[in-house]
Design a protein around this motif. Sequence first.
Motif, short mmCIF file in Angstrom:
data_model
loop_
_atom_site.label_atom_id
_atom_site.label_comp_id
_atom_site.label_asym_id
_atom_site.label_seq_id
_atom_site.Cartn_x
_atom_site.Cartn_y
_atom_site.Cartn_z
N ARG A 76 0.84 -1.20 0.00
CA ARG A 76 0.00 0.00 0.00
C ARG A 76 0.87 1.24 0.00
NH1 ARG A 76 -3.82 0.64 4.86
NH2 ARG A 76 -1.84 0.42 5.96
N LEU A 77 0.32 2.36 -0.52
CA LEU A 77 0.82 3.70 -0.26
C LEU A 77 -0.11 4.30 0.79
CD1 LEU A 77 1.43 5.07 -3.89
CD2 LEU A 77 3.05 3.87 -2.41
N VAL A 78 0.46 4.79 1.88
CA VAL A 78 -0.35 5.21 3.02
C VAL A 78 0.00 6.65 3.41
CG1 VAL A 78 -0.99 4.71 5.41
CG2 VAL A 78 -0.38 2.83 3.86
N LEU A 79 -1.02 7.45 3.65
CA LEU A 79 -0.85 8.79 4.21
C LEU A 79 -1.32 8.78 5.65
CD1 LEU A 79 -2.09 11.29 1.45
CD2 LEU A 79 0.25 10.77 2.09
N LYS A 80 -0.46 9.29 6.56
CA LYS A 80 -0.81 9.38 7.98
C LYS A 80 -0.59 10.80 8.49
CE LYS A 80 0.02 4.61 9.42
NZ LYS A 80 0.54 3.78 10.54
N ASP A 81 -1.33 11.16 9.51
CA ASP A 81 -1.14 12.45 10.16
C ASP A 81 0.11 12.39 11.01
OD1 ASP A 81 -1.39 14.47 12.38
OD2 ASP A 81 -3.20 14.98 11.24
N ALA A 82 1.04 13.31 10.78
CA ALA A 82 2.33 13.26 11.45
C ALA A 82 2.23 13.58 12.93
CB ALA A 82 3.30 14.23 10.78
N PHE A 83 1.10 14.13 13.37
CA PHE A 83 0.97 14.50 14.78
C PHE A 83 0.08 13.51 15.54
CE2 PHE A 83 2.53 18.32 12.85
CZ PHE A 83 3.37 18.86 13.82
N THR A 84 -1.02 13.10 14.94
CA THR A 84 -1.94 12.19 15.64
C THR A 84 -1.64 10.73 15.37
OG1 THR A 84 -3.58 12.09 13.86
CG2 THR A 84 -3.74 13.94 15.42
N GLY A 85 -0.95 10.44 14.25
CA GLY A 85 -0.71 9.06 13.85
C GLY A 85 -1.87 8.42 13.12
N GLU A 86 -2.97 9.17 12.93
CA GLU A 86 -4.16 8.63 12.26
C GLU A 86 -3.85 8.32 10.80
OE1 GLU A 86 -8.64 10.12 10.87
OE2 GLU A 86 -7.25 11.50 11.88
N GLU A 87 -4.32 7.16 10.33
CA GLU A 87 -4.24 6.85 8.90
C GLU A 87 -5.32 7.63 8.18
OE1 GLU A 87 -4.99 3.04 6.05
OE2 GLU A 87 -3.45 2.77 7.61
N LEU A 88 -4.92 8.47 7.23
CA LEU A 88 -5.86 9.33 6.53
C LEU A 88 -6.41 8.69 5.27
CD1 LEU A 88 -3.87 12.68 6.87
CD2 LEU A 88 -5.80 11.90 8.27
N THR A 89 -5.56 8.03 4.52
CA THR A 89 -5.99 7.36 3.29
C THR A 89 -4.89 6.43 2.83
OG1 THR A 89 -7.01 7.74 1.11
CG2 THR A 89 -5.07 9.06 1.65
N ALA A 90 -5.24 5.53 1.92
CA ALA A 90 -4.26 4.57 1.39
C ALA A 90 -4.63 4.23 -0.04
CB ALA A 90 -4.22 3.30 2.25
N LEU A 91 -3.64 3.77 -0.78
CA LEU A 91 -3.84 3.26 -2.13
C LEU A 91 -3.39 1.81 -2.14
CD1 LEU A 91 -4.67 4.10 -5.08
CD2 LEU A 91 -2.22 4.34 -5.53
N ASP A 92 -4.30 0.92 -2.44
CA ASP A 92 -3.99 -0.52 -2.46
C ASP A 92 -3.19 -0.84 -3.71
OD1 ASP A 92 -4.01 -3.31 -2.49
OD2 ASP A 92 -6.04 -3.43 -1.67
N LEU A 93 -2.03 -1.48 -3.53
CA LEU A 93 -1.13 -1.81 -4.65
C LEU A 93 -1.18 -3.29 -5.01
CD1 LEU A 93 1.99 0.26 -3.50
CD2 LEU A 93 0.13 0.99 -5.00
N GLY A 94 -2.24 -3.97 -4.62
CA GLY A 94 -2.34 -5.41 -4.82
C GLY A 94 -2.78 -5.79 -6.23
N ASP A 95 -3.47 -6.92 -6.32
CA ASP A 95 -3.80 -7.51 -7.62
C ASP A 95 -4.65 -6.59 -8.50
OD1 ASP A 95 -2.39 -9.77 -6.93
OD2 ASP A 95 -4.15 -10.90 -6.29
N GLU A 96 -5.62 -5.90 -7.89
CA GLU A 96 -6.48 -5.02 -8.67
C GLU A 96 -5.67 -3.88 -9.28
OE1 GLU A 96 -10.64 -2.43 -8.17
OE2 GLU A 96 -9.82 -3.56 -6.48
N PHE A 97 -4.75 -3.33 -8.51
CA PHE A 97 -3.87 -2.27 -9.00
C PHE A 97 -3.00 -2.77 -10.15
CE2 PHE A 97 0.25 -0.11 -8.85
CZ PHE A 97 -0.08 1.23 -8.74
#
Length: 396
Positions: free
Chosen positions: A75-96
């Motif tokens: 996956r490509l993952v975006l996280k909040d640098a202060f809270t650690g919350e995962e904001l969004t991701a891009l799945d790089l698996g078979d469908e990608f």
Amino acid sequence: MTNTENTILIAGGGIGGLATALAAAQAGHASSVFEQAPQFGEVGAGIQMAPNAMAVLTRLGVADRIAEFAVFPKRLVLKDAFTGEELTALDLGDEFKERYGFPYMVLHRSDLHRSLLEACESNPLISLHTNTTITAAEENEDGVFLINQHDEKIKGKAVIGADGIKSNVRKLFAQDDMVNSAYVAYRGTIPIEEISEDAEMDDVIMWIGPNLHVVQYPVRRGELYNQVVVFKSPTYTSESVEWGTPEEMAQVFEGCHSKVEKALSFINKQIRWPMYDRLPIDNWTKGNITLMGDAAHPMLQYLAQGGVQALEDAAKLADVLAAHGDNFEAAFKEFQEERIPRTARVQTTARQWGEIIHAIDPITIALRNDIFTKRPANDFSYTDWLYGHKRSLVTQ
């Protein structure tokens, strides 16, 4: 130096220059590559190769070799640098992979460069030259030339400037200056065993915050962990000499999540990389001379497409060189007609993406995060234009 008159002269022996030499060879053209360093090599740390890069590397015959050193994240993952919350991701698996035809790969820049270099060294149509700083290029009634640091003229059939963001060949087409973004990067890799067990080894992680981000991912078969720390200097001005220092880094990242703080503790603070780009230009070809890669369209790193766009350039050059033979003027005109709109869009989008991930206004951040958290990981609508670009073109 061997006779170069019947070869294409390539200024620059980085990833773009070597890929161009391989592309020219596939089109039946001999080339001479000139590198200013004492030996061919690559500085920096990790590099990301999206499917549009993998398509070209496959076409050039080096993808399998490169895959021996690479890591294929999930996956490509975006996280909040202060809270650690995962904001969004891009799945790089078979469908990608099915959608774009190729996987997403990360690796050490030196591993990619070495694989391209070995392919060039084994190709009889490619000659490699070091300790040659190209100061200019010119075309006159006697032919087309590169000029080196000793004011010597090197004659060839055509010239391709692959000499990076500080390109001297580019001066034929534009007298523009590099644009300082006021951001600086600190890069480095560390042995994987030094990373705590809670590191997410299957993903490319980007921690984002106001005027800052950190990128993390494993490279070299998972033996090393690559980290890049980027922030906007709070003191930069056009007259600044000392800016983007480790002390400023500590100031900008104060209060970040513990995992971000730990990343900073491992980063190499000896070398800083000021982040520059240039504005798109509407012409980079004249007669038998053209530009490619960062010499033509240097961009900020936020889309991880700088090296990738150089590879796309190489693929298009292979096509036009095969189609037009020794009519380099026609070949280069066709090359830029397709590549200028494409690369200009990537350049400007990279800037825009930087503004999005580095947003400082609370309302903008709230709206951004709301959009991010609502999109599913298999929503490829934002990446189709980038990763799915003319797959047939680059895999011929």
